[in-house]
Design a protein around this motif. Structure first.
Motif, mmCIF file in Angstrom:
data_model
loop_
_atom_site.group_PDB
_atom_site.id
_atom_site.type_symbol
_atom_site.label_atom_id
_atom_site.label_comp_id
_atom_site.label_asym_id
_atom_site.label_seq_id
_atom_site.Cartn_x
_atom_site.Cartn_y
_atom_site.Cartn_z
ATOM 1 N N GLY A 3 0.829 -1.210 0.050
ATOM 2 C CA GLY A 3 0.097 -0.329 -0.075
ATOM 3 C C GLY A 3 1.027 1.258 -0.021
ATOM 4 O O GLY A 3 1.885 1.227 -0.379
ATOM 5 N N GLY A 4 0.278 2.470 0.552
ATOM 6 C CA GLY A 4 0.908 3.605 0.691
ATOM 7 C C GLY A 4 0.703 4.564 -0.868
ATOM 8 O O GLY A 4 0.027 3.961 -1.729
ATOM 9 N N PRO A 61 8.493 9.190 8.553
ATOM 10 C CA PRO A 61 8.379 8.180 7.217
ATOM 11 C C PRO A 61 10.179 7.818 7.326
ATOM 12 O O PRO A 61 11.094 8.557 7.606
ATOM 13 C CB PRO A 61 8.477 9.320 6.259
ATOM 14 N N VAL A 62 10.226 6.385 6.955
ATOM 15 C CA VAL A 62 11.520 5.553 6.978
ATOM 16 C C VAL A 62 11.682 4.861 5.669
ATOM 17 O O VAL A 62 12.579 4.059 5.843
ATOM 18 C CB VAL A 62 11.780 4.636 8.271
ATOM 19 N N ALA A 63 10.814 5.005 4.782
ATOM 20 C CA ALA A 63 10.983 4.310 3.473
ATOM 21 C C ALA A 63 12.240 4.113 2.996
ATOM 22 O O ALA A 63 12.915 2.924 2.116
ATOM 23 C CB ALA A 63 10.113 4.663 2.435
ATOM 24 N N GLY A 64 12.933 5.356 2.946
ATOM 25 C CA GLY A 64 14.401 5.489 2.407
ATOM 26 C C GLY A 64 15.459 5.094 3.308
ATOM 27 O O GLY A 64 16.494 5.683 3.220
ATOM 28 N N THR A 116 5.790 12.485 4.113
ATOM 29 C CA THR A 116 5.992 12.874 5.354
ATOM 30 C C THR A 116 5.537 12.276 6.689
ATOM 31 O O THR A 116 5.613 12.787 7.766
ATOM 32 C CB THR A 116 5.330 14.447 5.538
ATOM 33 N N GLU A 117 5.009 11.120 6.378
ATOM 34 C CA GLU A 117 4.253 10.181 7.581
ATOM 35 C C GLU A 117 4.468 8.908 7.082
ATOM 36 O O GLU A 117 4.280 8.606 5.725
ATOM 37 C CB GLU A 117 3.037 10.738 7.853
ATOM 38 N N SER A 118 4.650 7.965 8.006
ATOM 39 C CA SER A 118 4.637 6.472 7.629
ATOM 40 C C SER A 118 3.275 5.851 6.986
ATOM 41 O O SER A 118 3.232 5.027 6.083
ATOM 42 C CB SER A 118 5.124 5.720 8.621
ATOM 43 N N PHE A 119 2.221 6.673 7.278
ATOM 44 C CA PHE A 119 0.993 6.330 6.841
ATOM 45 C C PHE A 119 0.973 6.312 5.021
ATOM 46 O O PHE A 119 0.192 5.854 4.675
ATOM 47 C CB PHE A 119 -0.124 7.145 7.341
ATOM 48 N N GLN A 120 1.695 7.303 4.545
ATOM 49 C CA GLN A 120 1.957 7.429 3.331
ATOM 50 C C GLN A 120 2.934 6.503 2.518
ATOM 51 O O GLN A 120 3.174 6.388 1.109
ATOM 52 C CB GLN A 120 2.365 8.878 2.648
ATOM 53 N N GLU A 121 3.339 5.420 3.357
ATOM 54 C CA GLU A 121 4.366 4.682 2.658
ATOM 55 C C GLU A 121 3.861 3.122 2.750
ATOM 56 O O GLU A 121 4.216 2.138 2.116
ATOM 57 C CB GLU A 121 5.586 4.527 3.662
#
Length: 550
Positions: free
Chosen positions: A133-134, A333-336, A145-150
């Motif tokens: 998702g994300g 956020p931590v995706a990267g 800008t938030e983990s919810f977007q990842e």
């Protein structure tokens, strides 16, 4: 009880590592997703019943997961301590990056091993799922800008309770992915790996007994601790500082500092990252557990002889304040995370090079270039291609760096072009070494690569990369490597990202293209001291052009 004899200890070490290796192979051969099946972005191991510390890990698992998995198992231990007791037949699932995880795509399965009704140890599997998702297919959202977007975040939950699968949880997982069939295949591959590991471990316990295995686990950790203490003691005491930068966080185009003050005192080492940049809006934050796992990887590269278990971290103190982007809390956020841990590993290399120039290694290319392309096939089915890409490793006192290698965070392999073209509607126009991309030196860095990709359907493209501003550094007089460069071409011509190495939501038509030109590794030593025959060979093979040599 008498101490375990060295021959038995060596046999058990080999047998346990073989079990973990067989679990790895089981998942690699059954996963649906090329990032696991081909790139081997996964790991298996055994962990302490009470502390979660790593006891044994296979030779093929991803090194960054070794340190992180100890925190992951401890998260499950804390979960059961606060609620219902763990039972035989339970298996926990989670991907929480702030509690023993790395980023949302890395799913952990943790299972207890019981013996005679008593918890003996834990076993675990982790693998990178393709999409959870994300906002961006594949999860690497450079504008998050938030983990919810990842993607969707799962705390430790029971996937299997006393042997019974939680179908509701499976339904939630499927509903939150663009490619649920891929995730379903990877999940079953991980479960099969755990089943096999449990059978093999039970057979080993039947043969040697719990007491002997318990002694062996203690001996493994004690030996790793002793070897790490001896390795640290071989370095001169002192304070060694080093820092490097990230291009930006994807939101604000300002460089970010990863700074280390490394102190060696006798047989102990302290790593202090307090001077690093504060937490940021964009997705290059990492959690403290991830930072410590990255330190483990860096030290294992330097002290190669030390065994891979928790004992090797006992002589080391970590200062990772939550006032830095290396100790971020939810929902940062931590995706990267991969980009940040690569820079963290690099600064450890740099600091240790000051302590012992004989071990100095120049910087590797330092970005995975997380590239995703996604669209719909002619039959309406959805496709998501995520992959990471290679570059050059740094020169070192003994040799040139490797060309078109993977980053030092992993033993993963770059997915082959044939696999990617077979799995997705894409065509690689170019897959080649990049001339003049290596740092020069007595031992030059390895070369980066050029990848040019044409989608065969309309596609949306995103990139989360690094090294577009600050090139991989050389050491001992070596020069830096080339910068990372990304280009996409459409009917208006060629374009480059305003954020240099990060961009999302590029719309391409079939027949358009994207191109990655990745950095090489930094050089080691004075370029004037390079062997003339090697320099001539570099020019003859096109690794260095006449302009590059000048």
């Amino acid at each position: 009880m008498s101490a375990i004899d060295p021959v038995t200890l060596a046999i058990l070490k080999g047998r346990l590592e073989q079990i973990a290796d067989e679990m790895d192979a089981t998942l690699y051969r059954s996963a649906f997703n090329p990032i696991i099946a081909e790139a081997r972005d996964a790991c298996h191991g055994f962990y302490h019943a009470e502390t979660g510390e790593t006891l044994v890990q296979g030779a093929n698992g991803l090194p960054i997961f070794v340190g992180a998995m100890a925190f992951a198992v401890k998260a499950v231990i804390d979960k059961v301590a606060a609620g219902d007791a763990v039972q035989e037949g339970d298996t926990f699932l989670f991907n929480d990056p702030y509690d023993g995880g790395t980023h949302l795509n890395d799913f952990r399965l943790v299972r207890p091993i019981f013996r005679g009704g008593r918890l003996f140890c834990w076993m675990a599997s982790v693998g990178h799922w393709l999409d959870i998702g994300g906002n961006v297919p594949g999860g690497y959202n450079p504008k998050a800008t938030e983990s919810f977007q990842e993607g969707v975040r799962f705390p430790p939950v029971r996937l299997i309770s006393q042997g019974r699968m939680n179908q509701d949880l499976l339904d939630i997982l499927a509903a939150n992915s663009r490619v649920p069939d891929s995730n379903w295949g990877d999940l079953n591959g991980q479960l099969n790996a755990l089943d096999l590991g449990e059978r093999r471990f039970a057979a080993l316990l039947d043969e040697y007994g719990e007491a002997v295995l318990g002694q062996a686990f203690d001996a493994f950790s004690a030996r790793a601790e002793a070897m790490m203490r001896a390795a640290i003691a071989s370095l001169p005491d002192g304070l060694y500082s080093f820092e490097d930068v990230l291009d930006n966080d994807g939101i604000s185009d300002e460089t970010l500092t990863i700074a280390l003050d490394l102190t060696i005192a006798g047989e102990t080492m302290a790593l202090d990252f307090s001077r690093s940049s504060p937490p940021v809006q964009g997705p290059v934050n990492i959690a403290r557990s991830t930072a410590i796992a990255a330190c483990y990887v860096a030290l294992k590269h330097v002290f190669t002889e030390v065994p891979a278990n928790a004992g090797c971290l006992r002589p080391i103190a970590f200062t990772v304040p939550d006032t830095t982007l290396l100790g971020a809390k939810a929902p940062r956020p931590v995706a990267g995370y991969t980009e940040t841990i690569l820079r963290l590993i690099g600064v450890i290399f740099g600091a240790l090079a000051k302590a012992d120039p004989a071990r100095a290694t120049a910087a590797p290319f330092g970005t995975i270039n997380a590239l995703s392309l996604a669209g719909h096939r002619a039959d309406g089915s959805r496709w998501v291609m995520f992959s990471f890409f290679g570059g050059g490793l740094g020169g070192n006192p003994e040799s040139d760096g490797l060309s078109h290698a993977n980053n030092p965070i992993s033993t993963a392999t770059i997915p082959p072009v044939e696999i990617l073209e077979a799995a997705y509607p894409v065509l690689f126009r170019q897959w080649a070494l990049r001339p003049d991309s290596a740092g020069q030196g007595a031992h030059r860095g390895g070369l980066g690569a050029v990848y040019e990709i044409e989608p065969l359907t309309d596609a949306r493209v995103s990139l989360l990369g690094e090294r577009g501003k600050a090139a991989p550094f050389g050491v001992s007089g070596g020069t830096p490597a080339a910068l990372n460069r990304f280009t996409w071409t459409d009917e208006q011509g060629a374009h480059h990202p305003p954020m240099v190495s990060k961009i999302t939501d590029i719309a391409l038509k079939a027949g358009h293209s994207v191109k990655l030109e990745t950095p090489g590794g930094g050089g080691w030593g004075d370029p004037a001291q390079r062997n003339p025959e090697k320099a001539a060979r570099d020019r003859r093979l096109g690794y260095v052009t006449e302009n590059g040599a000048a």
